[in-house]
Each structure stands twice: as structure tokens, then as C-alpha cells.
Enzyme design. Structure first.
Site, PDB file in Angstrom:
ATOM      1  N   GLY A  36       0.618  -4.216  11.236  1.00 14.74           N
ATOM      2  CA  GLY A  36      -0.353  -3.627  12.144  1.00 14.74           C
ATOM      3  C   GLY A  36       0.045  -3.781  13.601  1.00 14.74           C
ATOM      4  O   GLY A  36      -0.101  -2.845  14.405  1.00 14.74           O
ATOM      5  N   TYR A 192      -5.061  -6.477  -6.374  1.00  5.35           N
ATOM      6  CA  TYR A 192      -4.500  -5.836  -5.184  1.00  5.35           C
ATOM      7  C   TYR A 192      -3.830  -4.514  -5.551  1.00  5.35           C
ATOM      8  O   TYR A 192      -4.067  -3.475  -4.922  1.00  5.35           O
ATOM      9  CB  TYR A 192      -3.510  -6.785  -4.534  1.00  5.35           C
ATOM     10  CG  TYR A 192      -2.755  -6.218  -3.351  1.00  5.35           C
ATOM     11  CD1 TYR A 192      -3.315  -6.220  -2.083  1.00  5.35           C
ATOM     12  CD2 TYR A 192      -1.462  -5.710  -3.503  1.00  5.35           C
ATOM     13  CE1 TYR A 192      -2.621  -5.719  -0.993  1.00  5.35           C
ATOM     14  CE2 TYR A 192      -0.763  -5.211  -2.428  1.00  5.35           C
ATOM     15  CZ  TYR A 192      -1.337  -5.213  -1.172  1.00  5.35           C
ATOM     16  OH  TYR A 192      -0.642  -4.710  -0.105  1.00  5.35           O
TER      17      TYR A 192
END
Length: 281
Positions: A36, A192
Site C-alpha cells: 500500500g 484468506y
């Protein structure tokens, strides 16, 4: 509709600030070793105003720990291609049902009332296991963070875009999947992998839903990226699978995502794109 003319020589020359005047929200940008952060720096370097979402308690509970928010912001601001483009950061616990819509509103307000680019990079680490180990709580936790919050972010983003003039250019949504559909899948991270697979599966439907808003929607699998979560023999074993002899670095998928945000990628939508570096599995 008439056929579009070929680009002029001037149009073929790349603008050094292709995102000048546009704004972006990058979620999960809370530490300088992560994807990010790398994405936010690339977008800022291209001239975009950037809002950095973080949830520091998550990283603080992980082995890699959390960075100070002011250090993350400073690193992104350092990359600014346009000195007038803002860089803002704020928290958000995306396990809360109302948090995605609140975050979209907060980010847009901080960036002048408009949001062009959404990069849903956040994810839940841990709280997972093999088929024999998972339970309902693990599945629910990953669903809430990895999938539900992303879909609600896209929903709130789309509602915000409807307030702009018809077919305003520059609308982009990028989601993050993982390697759950490649080679042996993710047998030790069932929760996940399941939820990341759901995002990949939803990509084409979301791209169709947002097409009338002139928004492209794509999903990126960054491949194995060195975000400081693996070391020693396990690190070397992954590294050996790549012809280049190295792991992916955070800036590898960041370059792809930043390019998808530019006008050069306006004809690409509904795609799941692997950034795998030629991995030999």
C-alpha cells in the site's frame, strides 16, 4: 460512432504527471514495508492527491510491527511529483459494517470532495489455517475484512462518482487478489485464499456495474512480495522459484497499479492480472 484517430506525436509522449489533478484512496497503507505504501508513493509521484488509510492496531499485533503514521505520510509526500497534491492519512477499522462508506466520504472530503481512484489493498493477516484447522470465526473474520469491506468500499465509491458530470474520466478501482488460483493454491490459508478468490471472481461483475460511470475495475495478484514477513530458508525457497533470482518487491505491483490508474489503461477493465515475475512453480 466514428473511428477514433491515431494518437498524434504529442499524445504519444508520456506525461510525467499523468495523474495530476486526480485523487486516490489507498487502503492498508500503514507501514513503509508494505504494498500500500509503495502504491501510494507511485500515485503521488504521478501527481495524484492521496489519502492513506491505516489500521495500526492490526500491524502492531503482527511480527513486523507498525510504523508511525507521520513517517508513512512523510515518505509518500517525499515522492510527490506535484507539490500542490495533498497527502492525508486517517484510521479506519474495516471490520465495522459502516466503516467503508465512512472512509470513502472522509477521503473524498479531505481531497477536495472528489475521489477518482480506489486501491483496496488492505487484508487480514493471521487468524487462518488449513482445512482441518479453520473454524467459523476465522472464515467470518476474513470475509468481513478481505471481501465484504472491499465490496462496500466499491459501492460507496460508485455512489460518490454518480455526483460527477456524466462519464467523468479517470475513474479507477483496483482490488487485490492472491495466488489462490495458481499452482498448488493456498492450502494453509484457506480462509484468506477463499475470500481473495471471491474478489477475483467478482471483478468482471463489478466492472460491468461501473461501466456506465466510465470507471474501470481490475484485480491484481501481486505474487510473492517481500514485505518483511518471511526470512531464512523459507525466504530462500521462494526466491529460488523466480528466474530473476529474487522476490517481488512492493514497487513491482505498485508500478502496475499506478499504470492502471492512468489514461493509458482506460481500455483495460474486468481483468485479473498477475504480477508474478515469471515464477517457476
Amino acid at each position: 460512432m466514428p473511428r477514433l484517430p491515431s494518437p498524434t506525436p504529442a499524445q504519444l509522449r508520456r506525461d510525467p504527471l499523468p495523474l495530476r489533478g486526480r485523487t486516490a484512496l489507498v487502503t492498508g497503507a500503514s507501514r513503509r514495508g508494505g504494498i500500500g505504501y509503495a502504491v501510494a508513493r507511485r500515485l503521488a509521484a504521478y501527481g495524484a492527491g492521496v489519502y492513506l488509510h491505516h489500521h495500526v492496531p492490526h500491524d502492531a499485533a503482527m511480527p513486523w510491527g507498525a510504523d508511525r503514521t507521520e513517517d508513512v505520510v512523510a515518505g509518500v509526500r517525499e515522492a510527490l511529483g506535484d507539490p500542490d497534491a495533498p497527502v492525508v492519512a486517517g484510521p479506519g477499522d474495516l471490520t465495522e459494517p459502516d466503516a467503508p462508506a465512512d472512509l470513502i466520504g472522509t477521503a473524498a472530503a479531505a481531497l477536495g470532495g472528489r475521489l477518482d481512484i480506489l486501491v483496496a489493498n488492505h487484508a487480514l493477516s493471521g487468524s487462518d489455517g488449513s482445512l482441518d484447522e479453520i473454524d467459523a470465526a476465522m472464515l467470518d473474520a476474513h470475509w468481513a475484512v478481505d471481501t465484504r469491506s472491499v465490496i462496500l468500499l466499491v459501492q460507496a465509491y460508485a455512489r460518490l462518482r454518480t455526483r460527477l458530470p456524466d462519464r467523468t474520466p479517470g475513474g479507477r478501482v483496483m482490488m487485490m487478489t492472491s495466488g489462490q488460483d495458481i499452482a498448488g493454491g493456498m492450502p494453509d490459508e484457506i480462509a484468506y485464499g477463499l475470500q481473495k478468490g471471491a474478489l477475483a471472481s467478482a471483478t468482471r461483475s463489478l466492472s460491468t456495474a461501473l461501466a456506465d460511470l466510465a470507471v474501470t475495475v481490475n484485480c491484481v495478484n501481486p505474487g510473492p512480495v517481500d514485505t518483511d514477513y518471511l526470512h531464512g530458508d523459507a525466504y530462500a525457497a521462494v526466491e529460488s522459484h523466480f528466474p530473476a533470482g529474487r522476490w517481488g518487491m512492493p514497487d513491482d505491483p505498485a508500478r502496475l497499479i499506478a499504470w492502471l490508474a492512468t489514461d493509458e489503461a482506460e481500455w483495460i477493465t474486468g481483468q485479473v492480472i498477475d504480477s508474478e515475475g515469471g515464477c517457476r512453480r
